[in-house]
Design an enzyme around this catalytic site. Structure first.
Site, PDB file in Angstrom:
ATOM      1  CG  HIS A 131      -1.634   1.263   1.489  1.00  0.00           C
ATOM      2  ND1 HIS A 131      -2.945   1.466   1.116  1.00  0.00           N
ATOM      3  CD2 HIS A 131      -1.233   2.427   2.097  1.00  0.00           C
ATOM      4  CE1 HIS A 131      -3.321   2.686   1.466  1.00  0.00           C
ATOM      5  NE2 HIS A 131      -2.299   3.292   2.063  1.00  0.00           N
ATOM      6  CD  GLU A 132       2.047   3.360   3.690  1.00  0.00           C
ATOM      7  OE1 GLU A 132       2.203   4.463   3.111  1.00  0.00           O
ATOM      8  OE2 GLU A 132       1.081   3.136   4.434  1.00  0.00           O
ATOM      9  CG  HIS A 135       0.253   6.237  -0.598  1.00  0.00           C
ATOM     10  ND1 HIS A 135      -0.832   6.909  -1.099  1.00  0.00           N
ATOM     11  CD2 HIS A 135      -0.163   5.665   0.572  1.00  0.00           C
ATOM     12  CE1 HIS A 135      -1.870   6.754  -0.273  1.00  0.00           C
ATOM     13  NE2 HIS A 135      -1.491   6.000   0.731  1.00  0.00           N
ATOM     14  CD  GLU A 208      -4.730   6.417   2.577  1.00  0.00           C
ATOM     15  OE1 GLU A 208      -4.538   5.197   2.746  1.00  0.00           O
ATOM     16  OE2 GLU A 208      -3.801   7.247   2.542  1.00  0.00           O
TER      17      GLU A 208
END
Length: 311
Positions: A131-132, A135, A208
């Site tokens: 997930h990071e 980003h 998100e």
């Protein structure tokens, strides 16, 4: 409207809000000063905000020797995502959480708390780090760190306006003091920070869901991230992070809102509701959504949870 265009408009609105606060406190001169400050902060944030946030949380860099399991997970995921290897950090905090920062993929960093590394399985850690890295891949990290910088400055200016703004009346040219007197100071002190918070949260929530989707694709198993989000959400409810509470403008950087009382999916939430995020990930995995019978994530090649000097 694409999510990137929406984010750009929101970020421009945040900068305009800062300039408007300057006008309410000091007329045209105050607006010009605030606008120049906003530009300066954006330039400064572009080059330095990533390191500032890491320093703010006392993050310690680790490598393949000091944290081989954790570092190895990030390394494999970065390769799968086609990204340069980011710097990897550990934050001493019992609260399970993580964030990414950096102005571009070539200067990115990911950070996880000791609470996250101790509580989550290797598969769940992989879901979080994916997930990071999403980003990073989407270049959200620059937008989010600049947002934190400007939002923090708005809070600082609001405090200044509360104590000093109302004491300066307007002059004939509207260039000295607040054009609206104490009313302008009150708007700066109360309304402007609330507006900044709404814009900041809208930016975060826009990014998100997309990071969840791409993160699930990077790690290959949406349920790893779904399981991690549930466990992090539960952990945040039990453990406070004093640094996050002291710097609420950085809350939107984390995978789950680190502030207590911020989990509701409404206008004043920095993140989408965890249940909604889990439902979306379960749909990706082919299951019927949140509450439709939870399934454990499949096994992975990573085995045991990451170990390092924090254990």
């Amino acid at each position: 409207m694409t999510s990137y265009l929406k984010t750009s408009i929101l970020l421009a609105g945040l900068t305009a809000l800062f300039a408007g606060m300057g006008y309410l406190l000091g007329g045209q001169g105050g607006m010009m000063i605030a606008f120049l400050m906003a530009l300066g902060m954006n330039v400064f944030a572009y080059w330095n905000s990533g390191n500032m946030v890491l320093s703010m949380y006392g993050a310690q860099e680790v490598d393949a020797y000091t944290a081989p399991d954790y570092y190895g997970i990030v390394q494999q995921l970065a390769q799968r995502a086609g990204l340069p290897m980011p710097r990897v950090y550990v934050i001493q905090s019992d609260q399970p959480n993580a964030f990414a920062t950096g102005r571009n993929p070539e200067n990115a960093a990911v950070a996880a708390t000791t609470g996250l590394l101790n509580m989550l399985s290797a598969e769940e850690v992989a879901g979080v780090m994916a997930h990071e890295l999403a980003h990073v891949k989407n270049r959200d990290t620059l937008i989010m760190t600049i947002t934190a910088t400007v939002a923090g400055a708005i809070s600082m200016l609001a405090n200044f306006g509360m104590f000093f703004g109302g004491s300066h009346g307007s002059n004939e040219e509207g260039r000295g003091g607040s054009p609206l007197g104490w009313v302008g100071a009150l708007l700066v002190a109360i309304v402007a920070p609330m507006a900044a918070m709404v814009v900041q949260m809208a930016i975060s929530r826009t990014r998100e869901y997309e990071a969840d989707r791409i993160g699930a694709e990077i790690c290959g198993q949406p349920l790893w991230l779904a399981s991690a989000l549930e466990r992090i959400h539960q952990g945040v409810a039990h453990y406070r992070d004093p640094q996050a509470e002291a710097h609420p403008a950085t809350a939107h950087l984390f995978i789950v809102n680190p502030l207590h009382g911020g989990g509701m999916d409404n206008l004043f939430s920095t993140h989408p509701n965890v249940e909604n995020r889990v439902a979306a990930l379960q749909q990706m995995a082919g299951y019927g959504g949140y509450g439709g019978g939870y399934h454990q994530p499949p096994a992975s090649p990573w085995g045991a949870p990451p170990r390092g000097p924090w254990n």
